[in-house]
Design a protein around this motif. Structure first.
Motif, PDB file in Angstrom:
ATOM      1  N   SER A  50       0.826  -1.213   0.000  1.00 25.66           N
ATOM      2  CA  SER A  50       0.000   0.000   0.000  1.00 25.66           C
ATOM      3  C   SER A  50       0.857   1.258   0.000  1.00 25.66           C
ATOM      4  O   SER A  50       2.061   1.207   0.217  1.00 25.66           O
ATOM      5  CB  SER A  50      -0.937   0.003   1.205  1.00 25.66           C
ATOM      6  N   THR A  52       0.658   5.226   1.738  1.00 23.20           N
ATOM      7  CA  THR A  52      -0.026   6.016   2.753  1.00 23.20           C
ATOM      8  C   THR A  52       0.483   7.457   2.705  1.00 23.20           C
ATOM      9  O   THR A  52       1.545   7.732   2.140  1.00 23.20           O
ATOM     10  CB  THR A  52       0.206   5.440   4.165  1.00 23.20           C
ATOM     11  N   GLU A 123      -4.304   5.404   4.060  1.00 23.43           N
ATOM     12  CA  GLU A 123      -3.952   4.795   2.777  1.00 23.43           C
ATOM     13  C   GLU A 123      -4.480   5.628   1.609  1.00 23.43           C
ATOM     14  O   GLU A 123      -5.609   6.101   1.622  1.00 23.43           O
ATOM     15  CB  GLU A 123      -4.513   3.376   2.692  1.00 23.43           C
ATOM     16  N   LYS A 125      -3.923   6.248  -2.993  1.00 26.00           N
ATOM     17  CA  LYS A 125      -3.493   5.629  -4.244  1.00 26.00           C
ATOM     18  C   LYS A 125      -3.445   6.711  -5.312  1.00 26.00           C
ATOM     19  O   LYS A 125      -4.096   7.754  -5.193  1.00 26.00           O
ATOM     20  CB  LYS A 125      -4.442   4.497  -4.654  1.00 26.00           C
ATOM     21  N   ALA A 145      -7.676   5.739  -0.616  1.00 25.75           N
ATOM     22  CA  ALA A 145      -7.996   4.368  -1.002  1.00 25.75           C
ATOM     23  C   ALA A 145      -9.389   3.973  -0.506  1.00 25.75           C
ATOM     24  O   ALA A 145     -10.100   3.227  -1.178  1.00 25.75           O
ATOM     25  CB  ALA A 145      -6.942   3.405  -0.449  1.00 25.75           C
TER      26      ALA A 145
END
Length: 185
Positions: A50, A52, A123, A125, A145
């Motif tokens: 992931s 963050t 998190e 993206k 996310a």
């Protein structure tokens, strides 16, 4: 205040009205903010599975938060009252004739105070940009996310991006200024 920011009173009032109005919407264009956006890049940290928001990202906002902490909200409210006719005109010029800018300010403060406080790190993206034109600065195209967080307003997402300690301090000042502008004179 507007002289310190290099804006005339009308431009400053317009920028404040646009910013206040847009904070509950999905996008708040930085080019209209009455203050300059923080310097540096939005920072993320990658782990095995992931990405963050980097803890260091909150430091980008530290100087602004420290400045806000120095403000006497009674004096801010007095300046607001003095400039209110200009804010009201600017708000009406945005397409809200007959609506009160002060009502919008209070609603937006309440909206920002309702921003969630969630465990960090948060998190994120990279946004999936569709089409042939890709952004020149892809790091600004980061989204949360968690779809519930991503669906929040630009103002609430900003409160999440600045870090929980900065958000806590700004929320305390928002409570103060709300009380100052709503108390009878």
């Amino acid at each position: 205040v507007h002289h310190l920011l290099g804006l005339d009173a009308v431009a400053f009032a317009h920028r404040v009205a646009v910013t206040v109005d847009s904070l509950t919407r999905s996008h708040s264009p930085a080019r209209f903010w009455p203050v300059h956006p923080t310097s540096g890049r939005f920072a993320t940290e990658a782990s095995a599975d992931s990405q963050t928001i980097a803890v260091a990202n909150a430091k980008r906002y530290s100087a602004f938060v420290a400045w806000v902490e120095t403000l006497d909200m009674q004096r801010v409210a007095a300046l607001y009252r003095r400039a209110y006719p200009q804010f009201q005109r600017a708000y009406e010029n945005l397409g809200y004739p007959g609506s009160y800018f002060n009502d919008r300010v209070i609603a937006v403060i309440d909206h920002l105070l309702d921003a969630p406080t969630i465990p960090e790190p948060i998190e994120v993206k990279l946004a999936n940009v569709k089409g042939p034109i890709q952004p020149a600065r892809p790091w600004v195209m980061v989204e949360f996310a968690d779809p519930e967080l991503e669906d929040r307003s630009s103002g609430q997402k900003l409160m999440l991006r600045i870090g929980k300690d900065n958000a806590r301090q700004l929320k305390a000042k928002l409570v103060e200024v709300r009380a100052a502008i709503t108390q009878p004179r």
